[in-house]
Design an enzyme around this catalytic site. Structure first.
Site, PDB file in Angstrom:
ATOM      1  N   GLY A  32      23.846   7.985   8.751  1.00  0.00           N
ATOM      2  CA  GLY A  32      25.279   7.778   8.804  1.00  0.00           C
ATOM      3  C   GLY A  32      25.957   8.571   9.891  1.00  0.00           C
ATOM      4  O   GLY A  32      27.058   8.209  10.329  1.00  0.00           O
ATOM      5  N   VAL A 102       7.491  16.439  11.377  1.00  0.00           N
ATOM      6  CA  VAL A 102       6.609  16.400  10.210  1.00  0.00           C
ATOM      7  C   VAL A 102       5.766  15.129  10.281  1.00  0.00           C
ATOM      8  O   VAL A 102       6.309  14.017  10.370  1.00  0.00           O
ATOM      9  CB  VAL A 102       7.409  16.428   8.898  1.00  0.00           C
ATOM     10  N   ASP A 145      23.584  16.431   0.765  1.00  0.00           N
ATOM     11  CA  ASP A 145      23.110  15.085   1.106  1.00  0.00           C
ATOM     12  C   ASP A 145      21.634  14.929   0.749  1.00  0.00           C
ATOM     13  O   ASP A 145      20.854  14.379   1.524  1.00  0.00           O
ATOM     14  CB  ASP A 145      23.341  14.784   2.586  1.00  0.00           C
TER      15      ASP A 145
END
Length: 546
Positions: A32, A102, A145
């Site tokens: 977002g 990662v 979040d």
């Protein structure tokens, strides 16, 4: 799936602005507030994930300042369950930060790919994220979040790592800063946002626990607990509608685990866990987190499976060979040589497995620990089969394999019947089959065997090999085999000491299945020399201090 970088004026401008520090390779995803790229940090020659704030956010002074402040806070974090932030980058109108790359996938990608997580992996997920949140909350920072897209699952270890503290907020901030409050109302993900965050109230760590509960709900069921066709519907449901207990959608979850998730998603913050540490303690108290199965025991389980198939295969071949040869006129020597050779192979395999069992004992694993580990390996397989029932793709593939198996079975019978029709009698007991008949009979037999496997082998049903494994190795015979293999070894895992080699224990502490005490044979003269050396160093240090 990662996509190649498209060419655009905005991207070319950003690439040019970062050219001295980073080389952009491909896009990893979008959120977002920004876009994440796989990039290579040129000076250190290492891959990083570079998140770039979207221009409409980067040009807002209040958001830009807060983004920089909170990202610098995240960069100070050092925790194994938090993706590290390496640097914050400002160039022209661009704002970005580089974080550790990662090797793995997000929780959202994992659930979309394989379905709901097994119980063991779900428990570890909750623990890992709770550990990360406890660390951040202890430093006065709320993530705000937590969602499946912000939880990475490392491919090599399976651990969960929390990322994207870009909209985190200090718990010491108050609503007296109007710009920050206004910004807080437009960030986050409604499906995983706590009621107090939606309403614009001051949030603390319990807001993150609410989001963690909804994230765990998604991981357990494969579906978001709160959905809606419009933003307004989602907001109303988050504020007013209780979350349906997770066990109604996932009946196989342990009741204690379901209670943990349900407590996290209570609308009133006072009804949730007070802290992330309390959540982890609840999981520990319910003994939901089983210890990991040590790698040596997993390898030994595979060794036992190979031994079982080898013994059964050799026994079947010997029985068939003897039955065939008994009616022949072969001598006893000709009959016994192949049998002895096969028996020798089987005995060698047994001795190899005994050696592996003794090495486990020498590493400090008791017979009970080995038996428990083998049992938990089988439990993992059963749990995996149960999880497959909820995967539509697996059910579809099973239906397809049944159709193909039935079709191949019918085709094989037709081929065999045609072969009988094509054969030519050359004597009362002999027939001749032409080239076409030979091809048909061989193809038919192959298809017949393949069809039987397709029809009988189901991903939802325990295979015959596993049934035999449970019967043999999880029963009295298996436990006796492990104990017999370890006979003659010291209980602590090393050969029984003699009078010439005194044993000195150099590691202390409680023993677990994953970390064993280290016991070594240290000669007395070497130990005395080491002690003398330490004394000399201590005296030397005292003289320098004086």
């Amino acid at each position: 799936m990662p996509s190649p970088l498209p060419s655009s004026p905005a991207l070319d401008s950003f690439r040019h602005a970062m050219a001295e520090r980073y080389s952009l390779e491909r896009e990893l995803g979008r959120g977002g507030m920004g876009v994440v790229y796989l990039a290579r940090e040129l000076k250190l020659d290492r891959p990083v994930a570079l998140k770039v704030l979207l221009p409409e956010f980067a040009t807002q002074v209040a958001l830009r300042d807060r983004f920089l402040r909170e990202t610098r806070t995240a960069a100070s974090f050092s925790h194994p369950n938090i993706v590290p932030v390496y640097a914050v980058e400002e160039a022209d109108e661009y704002l970005a930060y580089a974080m550790g790359m990662v090797e793995g996938e997000t929780l959202k990608q994992r659930v979309d790919r394989t379905g709901p997580l097994p119980v063991r992996e779900l428990v570890r997920l909750i623990q890992d994220v709770a550990y990360a949140l406890a660390y951040a909350h202890g430093r006065g920072v709320v993530h705000r979040d937590i969602k499946p897209e912000n939880v990475m699952l490392e491919r090599a270890t399976g651990r969960a790592l929390v990322l994207d503290f870009g909209i985190s907020r200090s718990m010491t901030q108050t609503v007296t800063a109007p710009n920050l409050t206004r910004v807080g109302e437009v960030v986050g993900t409604l499906e995983y946002m706590s009621p107090e965050q939606i309403s614009g109230d001051v949030v603390d760590g319990r807001s993150d626990l609410y989001a963690l509960g909804l994230t765990a709900y998604f991981a357990a069921t494969g579906q978001a607990a709160v959905t809606g066709e419009t933003t307004q519907q989602i907001m109303v449901r988050q504020l007013t509608e209780p979350i349906v207990p997770v066990n109604q959608s996932r009946p196989d979850l342990p009741a204690a685990l379901g209670a943990v998730i349900d407590r996290c998603v209570q609308k009133n913050p006072a009804d949730r866990f007070p802290t992330a540490e309390a959540l982890v303690e609840e999981i520990d108290a319910a003994q939901l987190a089983e210890p990991d199965i040590p790698v040596p025991i997993r390898l030994f389980a595979g060794e036992l499976s190979a031994l079982s198939f080898a013994v059964l295969g050799v026994a079947a071949v010997i029985a068939l060979f003897v039955r065939t040869q008994v009616s022949s006129n072969e001598s006893f020597l000709d009959l016994s040589l192949p049998v002895v050779a096969l028996l020798a192979l089987m005995v060698t395999r047994v001795l190899t497995t005994i050696g592996e069992s003794r090495r486990l004992a020498q590493s400090g694993f008791s017979a009970d620990e080995v038996s428990d580990g083998l049992s938990r390996v089988m439990s993992e397989r059963a749990e995996h089969r149960y999880a497959l029932h909820d995967r539509a793709e697996t059910r579809r593939r099973r239906r397809l394999s049944l159709v193909w198996g039935a079709a191949m079975f019918v085709a094989a019978l037709v081929m065999v019947r045609l072969t009988f029709a094509l054969r030519v009698r050359i004597s009362p007991t002999q027939y001749r089959v032409g080239a076409l008949g030979t091809v048909l009979i061989y193809t038919g037999v192959i298809m017949l065997g393949t069809s039987v496997v397709l029809l009988l082998k189901s991903p939802f049903r325990m295979p015959l090999g596993e049934r035999l494994y449970r019967l043999i190795w999880l029963g009295p015979f298996g436990r006796g085999f492990v104990r017999l293999s370890a006979s003659g070894l010291h209980p602590d895992g090393m050969p029984t000491p003699n009078a010439h080699t005194p044993v000195v224990r150099i590691a202390k502490g409680p023993r677990t299945s994953s970390h064993k005490n280290v016991v070594r044979n240290v000669p007395t003269d070497s130990l005395a020399a080491l002690e003398a050396r330490v004394d000399a160093l201590e005296r030397q240090a005292e003289r320098r201090g004086a």
